[in-house]
Design a protein around this motif. Structure first.
Motif, PDB file in Angstrom:
ATOM      1  N   ASP A 257      34.106  39.970  32.614  1.00  0.00           N
ATOM      2  CA  ASP A 257      34.572  41.245  33.177  1.00  0.00           C
ATOM      3  C   ASP A 257      34.426  41.236  34.693  1.00  0.00           C
ATOM      4  O   ASP A 257      35.023  42.064  35.379  1.00  0.00           O
ATOM      5  N   ARG A 303      40.267  43.460  35.083  1.00  0.00           N
ATOM      6  CA  ARG A 303      38.857  43.426  35.530  1.00  0.00           C
ATOM      7  C   ARG A 303      38.758  42.861  36.953  1.00  0.00           C
ATOM      8  O   ARG A 303      39.758  42.568  37.581  1.00  0.00           O
ATOM      9  N   GLN A 357      41.017  43.277  42.073  1.00  0.00           N
ATOM     10  CA  GLN A 357      41.264  43.621  40.666  1.00  0.00           C
ATOM     11  C   GLN A 357      42.481  42.872  40.165  1.00  0.00           C
ATOM     12  O   GLN A 357      43.513  42.816  40.843  1.00  0.00           O
TER      13      GLN A 357
END
Ligand SMILES: C[S@@+](CC[C@H](N)C(=O)[O-])C[C@H]1O[C@@H](n2cnc3c(N)ncnc32)[C@H](O)[C@@H]1O
Length: 362
Positions: A257, A303, A357
């Protein structure tokens, strides 16, 4: 008599019989512990001419007995005594040699010539960083990962505390040496609070001594740590640039993540490259960009990846690498969605965290 520490030390030892250095040091120490009036003439002659006190410097001076040959050589080349003592605390001879390399590389200088400006401060800072790293590695020597390289989280785990805004203020650990490279644990904690879902997984591809994983496990975060030159048993040997091209055991597409890329600071990176190129910062961006591109595949869609750097301020110069690293992220197809500056109380440290991201779908 010369006031240079090594010459003074040798002159003091020469007042003692025999060849055994340790025995001669013991002899000198016994003499110095006695009243000055009881000192033999030979010892008095050495010290009278040296113009030094018989307190800290002399007791410190005798610690030259414990100096490694390369540190004695550095003293002879003019490294200040207090800096040489610090360098001598680096246990790994290869790391010591790297720290002393800029001094050894200097051309021959006449005996009393001063070192170039800023050199001994730079060597001292590198020595402190190396000592910090060795100390943390020692503290983590007992922590081991599973067969797949993943470090399990502590149970029950504490919740990581957030820090507000885009400028994070934190208190550096009391007593922590002001080494340059390890990330402050409070900053790691705030990063986890901001970027990891509960029960999430973290991959750190430039883990060094494993600071980030050690903090993460206290907060219920599973982690996999890699480094090209690992400094803790749970850190796997892996090159971030080729991580996904030949994934080590435990690493697979979308296994994390949060990906952490905390490359060597520009100054440390430059030490290992040939100098004199005026496009050094571009080369640095390309190098770190290759680490990002090579390991990005571990991140699940949507993530995050964080790239950590510090500006380098040395010998009256400053290098700002952050915007170059932001370009590296964008070139890898990652949108930069956050930029945090973490500043230690008193302003002694500032960390620059670029947050990227991944697209939610690929
Ligand atoms: C700034 S240190 C990391 C410090 C660590 N995050 C900590 O807080 O203790 C940078 C690390 O990057 C590692 N490194 C440099 N090039 C690498 C590469 N191509 N792949 C993996 N690790 C690399 C170095 O060995 C070094 O341990």
């Amino acid at each position: 008599m010369s006031r240079k520490p090594l010459a003074l030390y040798q002159a003091l030892l020469a007042t003692q019989p025999g060849d055994d250095e340790a025995a001669r040091v013991r002899g000198v120490r016994r003499i110095l512990q006695a009243e000055r009036s009881a000192w033999p003439d030979a010892v008095r002659a050495v010290l009278d001419g040296a113009g030094v006190g018989d307190g800290y410097l002399l007791r410190g001076l005798l610690s030259i007995a414990t100096f490694a040959p390369d540190v004695r050589d550095a003293l002879e080349r003019g490294l200040p005594f207090v800096v040489a003592r610090r360098v001598n605390r680096i246990a790994d001879p290869a790391v010591r040699a790297e720290v002393l390399a800029p001094l050894v590389a200097l051309p021959e200088r006449p005996g009393a010539a001063l070192l170039p400006r800023g050199l001994s401060r730079r060597i001292e800072a590198d020595a402190l960083a190396a000592i910090t790293i060795e100390r943390s590695a020692g503290m983590r020597a007992h922590v081991t990962a599973g067969a797949d390289g993943w470090l399990v989280a502590d149970d029950p785990a504490a919740s990581p505390r957030r820090l507000p805004g885009h400028v994070w203020l934190f208190s550096p650990n009391r007593g922590a040496p002001r080494g340059e490279e390890p990330l402050a644990p409070r900053v790691v904690e705030a990063l986890l609070a901001r970027l990891l879902p509960r029960g999430g997984a973290l991959v750190d591809v430039t883990a060094g001594t494993g600071t980030i994983a050690s903090v993460a496990r206290r907060f219920g975060v599973r982690s996999w740590s890699g480094d090209i030159a690992p400094l803790a048993p749970f850190v796997c040997r892996a090159d971030a640039r080729t991580l996904m091209a030949s994934p080590p055991r435990g690493v697979s597409a979308g296994c994390a993540d949060l990906l952490v890329v905390h490359p060597p600071t520009f100054a440390v990176w430059r030490l290992t490259r040939s100098s004199g190129r005026d496009d050094q910062l571009d080369l640095y961006r390309d190098d770190v960009g290759a680490m990002i591109a090579g390991s990005l595949g571990v991140v699940r869609p949507g993530r995050h990846v964080v790239v950590i750097s510090r500006p380098v301020r040395r010998a009256g110069e400053v290098w700002l690498a952050t915007s170059h690293l932001a370009e590296g992220l964008e070139e890898a197809g990652v949108r930069v969605v956050g930029y945090v500056v973490a500043v230690a109380d008193g302003g002694a440290e500032d960390w620059h965290l670029l947050i990227g991201q991944l697209p939610r779908s690929v």
